[in-house]
Design an enzyme around this catalytic site. Structure first.
Site, short mmCIF file in Angstrom:
data_model
loop_
_atom_site.label_atom_id
_atom_site.label_comp_id
_atom_site.label_asym_id
_atom_site.label_seq_id
_atom_site.Cartn_x
_atom_site.Cartn_y
_atom_site.Cartn_z
N SER A 1 18.19 -44.21 3.41
CA SER A 1 18.31 -43.16 2.37
C SER A 1 16.93 -42.67 1.95
O SER A 1 16.49 -42.92 0.83
CB SER A 1 19.12 -43.65 1.18
OG SER A 1 18.67 -44.90 0.70
N ASP B 1 6.46 -3.70 -11.79
CA ASP B 1 5.78 -3.39 -10.53
C ASP B 1 5.92 -4.59 -9.62
O ASP B 1 5.34 -5.65 -9.87
CB ASP B 1 4.30 -3.07 -10.79
CG ASP B 1 3.54 -2.76 -9.51
OD1 ASP B 1 4.19 -2.33 -8.54
OD2 ASP B 1 2.31 -2.97 -9.47
N GLY C 1 14.92 -48.56 1.71
CA GLY C 1 13.62 -48.96 2.25
C GLY C 1 13.52 -48.55 3.71
O GLY C 1 14.49 -48.06 4.31
N LEU C 2 12.37 -48.74 4.29
CA LEU C 2 12.14 -48.37 5.68
C LEU C 2 13.00 -49.19 6.63
O LEU C 2 13.48 -50.28 6.28
CB LEU C 2 10.66 -48.57 6.04
CG LEU C 2 9.66 -47.64 5.35
CD1 LEU C 2 8.24 -48.15 5.59
CD2 LEU C 2 9.81 -46.21 5.87
N GLY D 1 13.65 -51.87 9.18
CA GLY D 1 12.92 -53.12 9.39
C GLY D 1 12.40 -53.74 8.12
O GLY D 1 11.73 -54.79 8.17
N SER E 1 19.39 -54.86 5.11
CA SER E 1 20.68 -55.43 5.49
C SER E 1 20.69 -56.94 5.32
O SER E 1 21.68 -57.52 4.85
CB SER E 1 21.01 -55.06 6.95
OG SER E 1 21.15 -53.66 7.10
N ASP F 1 0.80 -1.23 0.00
CA ASP F 1 0.00 0.00 0.00
C ASP F 1 0.83 1.28 0.00
O ASP F 1 0.34 2.34 0.38
CB ASP F 1 -0.96 0.04 1.20
CG ASP F 1 -2.09 -0.95 1.06
OD1 ASP F 1 -2.43 -1.30 -0.08
OD2 ASP F 1 -2.62 -1.40 2.10
#
EC number: 2.7.7.4
Length: 638
Positions: free
Chosen positions: A549, A116, A475-476, A478, A482, A40
């Site tokens: 990851s 503007d 992956g998640l 659990g 591995s 304004d």
């Protein structure tokens, strides 16, 4: 004379008028400027007034503007000038500017393109966009409010982006009775800020009223104490800094290779600085190859000389390798090439900077991957204080070191906008998240060089009779990463393959023991593992990694480190409820109780791969079955 002849003659006269108009304006200088300030403060009204007073409104536009002004209501005026610029429906409804609106107009002395820019802090990023090509900034201040935080923010941003001329337009003077003391006080406050901020640009104070027209195009009787130029006089006469570009060394960022047939090969782009003539010796960067200019081609024909601001195609005397993203420069005065820099970054995204994450960096026609380190500091635009920061939030201005995945051609932003200004782009969303200015290359980038060795990755791989690969299990927690990776490695071992398994937990006992589980630490965790995996593939190994990851950007970062085809993403696709039910390490229980923060799947996201090379589901198959499935898909290994 027949009606047809009359129409023809009228059309011919109109065409002559248009040609005359174009010829009149063709050779005028062009001033690009922005209007900025707080909400304004009257930016759109001011631009509307400039367009109206310079007779740049067509009759039908004027009629529509008068009708709109009656509909929305005005402050005792026949025309609401802001409606000329605020074209978005949301802007008209809210009475504010959201996007950057560009307008063209011209006077007898000069052509203008005005942007503007929005005043609300939320849209500061839009202001950065508008200022990136501007020669001058009109910084509006409401005479009732004086210099406020947003005034300082926009002034400092204009300074950073290289706007060399600033007009402090003290607007709405009619609302304070044209009080000279109040005007002087505002100018003194801004002058003090300029000194404190180290802003060396020229600035001019002008008392105006955009609504009433005071000191816009004609001097106002309401300010007899003001003897300076009107705003339009200043815009018409201010010295343009872009004329200096022609005196600088020649630079042409290559936009594309022009090869219409086998007999012609040229390199096209916009000359950012300097001039070039046939016979000039040039250097192509970053390769450093040299040649001589044989001819300069444009749509109008060949040129004897081309200068900054012209788009041309340049032909060489030699078959030099040159492509989009390269820079053609004067042979004896080339720009620098580096991959590590100190920068100032204006963060423009709602999501904060992820330190260590790989972003696209676009500098002119160059596009590379870049990572930003933790900021050295951010700038408090109100006090100019340097504040410690771990990241950059929306609208933050910070100084940070930045590294690219390959050398780029650059010059400090203070010397060249074209080769010193860049944007950062999120690789997943393709959003522009930041804009920055390169200051200088880091000394360590100049002193550290790649040492060539006689025995390379190919010899290492041939000795092991295998093709190096990175088998990236994601992956998640659990999910079985591995376990499956271990099964795959056992099978590869039986096949006399040379392997090494990098496990997420094991790595955190040594290499990454200093990292926690914040998003920044997770990014750095994967970056380090990626670098280690790359070294191991250079040694000819098949590397297996078992890491959550969770972020696609980091997995893509590691993929980009490897030669094509050597990164194999293996998604161990296990639903959250199944992984949580297993909870072998008790981590989900801790996360649910609040004892473990930033745990993937609970209070930190997991971004599943879109197109992994291999997908296994441990609900449907055992770890041994998954391993056999992976081995079959990997074959042959040579």
């Amino acid at each position: 004379m027949s009606e047809a002849d009359t129409i023809y003659k009228t059309d011919a006269l109109i065409a002559e008028d248009i040609d005359a108009y174009l010829e009149t304006h063709q050779h005028k200088s062009l001033l690009r400027f922005i209007t900025c300030g707080s909400v304004d403060d009257g930016k759109s009204t001011l631009i509307g007034r400039l367009l109206y007073d310079s007779k740049m409104i067509f009759e039908d536009q004027l009629e529509a503007l008068q009708a709109d002004s009656k509909r929305v209501g005005t402050q005792g005026q026949e025309i609401d000038f802001a409606l000329l610029v605020d074209g978005l429906a949301a802007e008209r409804e809210q009475g504010i500017t959201i996007d950057v609106a560009y307008r063209f107009f011209a006077t007898e002395k000069r052509k203008f393109i005005v942007a503007d820019c929005p005043g609300h802090e939320q849209y500061t990023r839009n202001m950065v966009t508008g200022a990136s090509t501007a020669d001058l900034a009109i910084l509006l201040v409401d005479a009732r409010k004086g210099v406020i935080v947003q005034t300082r923010r926009h002034a400092y941003l204009a300074h950073l982006i290289g706007v060399k001329n600033i007009v402090l337009a003290v607007n709405k003077m009619d609302l304070i009775g044209y009080d000279q003391e109040r005007y002087n006080s505002i100018c003194d406050d801004f002058r003090a800020f300029v000194r404190e901020a180290g802003i060396s640009e020229n600035f001019t104070c002008i008392p105006i009223s955009g609504l009433a027209g005071d000191n816009i195009t004609s001097r106002s009787a309401n300010t007899p104490w003001y003897s300076g130029d009107t705003l339009m006089e200043h815009l018409e006469t201010v010295e343009l800094n872009n004329t200096d570009d022609q005196s600088k060394a020649f630079r042409l960022p290559v936009q594309w290779v022009n090869r219409p047939n086998l007999d012609f090969r040229g390199f096209s782009g916009l000359i950012s600085t300097g001039s070039v003539k046939p016979g000039d010796a040039i250097r192509v960067l970053p390769s450093g190859k040299t040649s001589t200019v044989t001819k300069i081609v444009t749509l109008e024909g060949e040129l004897e000389e081309a200068v900054a601001g012209q788009s041309v195609t340049i032909c060489f005397a030699d078959e030099v390798d040159c492509s989009r993203g390269n820079v053609i420069a004067t042979a004896d005065n080339p720009p620098e090439v580096s991959d590590q820099f100190e920068t100032t970054i204006v963060w423009m995204d709602d999501d904060p900077l992820h330190v260590g994450r790989s972003y696209w960096l676009k500098l002119g026609t160059q596009m590379v991957s870049a990572t930003v380190q933790q900021p050295k500091y951010t700038v408090n635009v109100n006090t100019m204080e340097h504040l410690a920061a771990k990241t950059l939030e929306l609208n933050a201005i910070g100084v940070a070191e930045l590294a690219t995945d390959k050398p780029i051609v650059f010059e400090p932003y203070t010397d060249s906008r074209a080769l010193g200004g860049f944007i950062l782009i999120d690789k997943i969303t393709n959003r522009t998240v930041g804009a920055g200015m390169l200051h200088f290359s880091l000394r360590r980038a100049q002193n550290v060089h790649w040492q060539a060795t006689d025995i390379g990755r190919e010899e290492h791989a041939n000795l092991k009779n295998q093709k190096p690969r990175v088998l990236w299990f994601t992956g998640l927690s659990g999910s079985g990463k591995s376990t499956i990776a271990n099964e795959v490695e056992k099978r590869l071992n039986l096949m006399n393959r040379h392997t090494f398994l990098l496990d997420g937990d094991n790595v955190r006992h040594g290499l990454n023991k200093d990292l926690g589980f914040t998003e920044a630490d997770r990014i750095e965790n994967i970056r380090r593992v990626g670098e280690v995996a790359k070294l191991m593939t250079d040694a000819g190994l098949i590397v297996l990694t078992a890491f959550i990851s969770p972020f696609r950007a980091e997995r893509d970062m590691v993929r980009a480190m490897m030669p094509e085809g050597e990164f194999v993403e293996i998604f161990v696709d296990t639903p959250l409820e199944v992984a949580e039910e297993r909870d072998v390490k008790g981590l989900y229980k801790k996360a649910r109780s609040g004892a473990l923060k930033n745990f993937t799947g609970i209070d930190s996201p997991y971004e599943a791969p879109f197109n992994p090379e291999i997908r296994v589901n441990t609900v449907e198959m055992t770890a041994a079955d998954a391993a056999e499935h992976i081995i079959r898909l990997l074959m042959p290994l040579k």
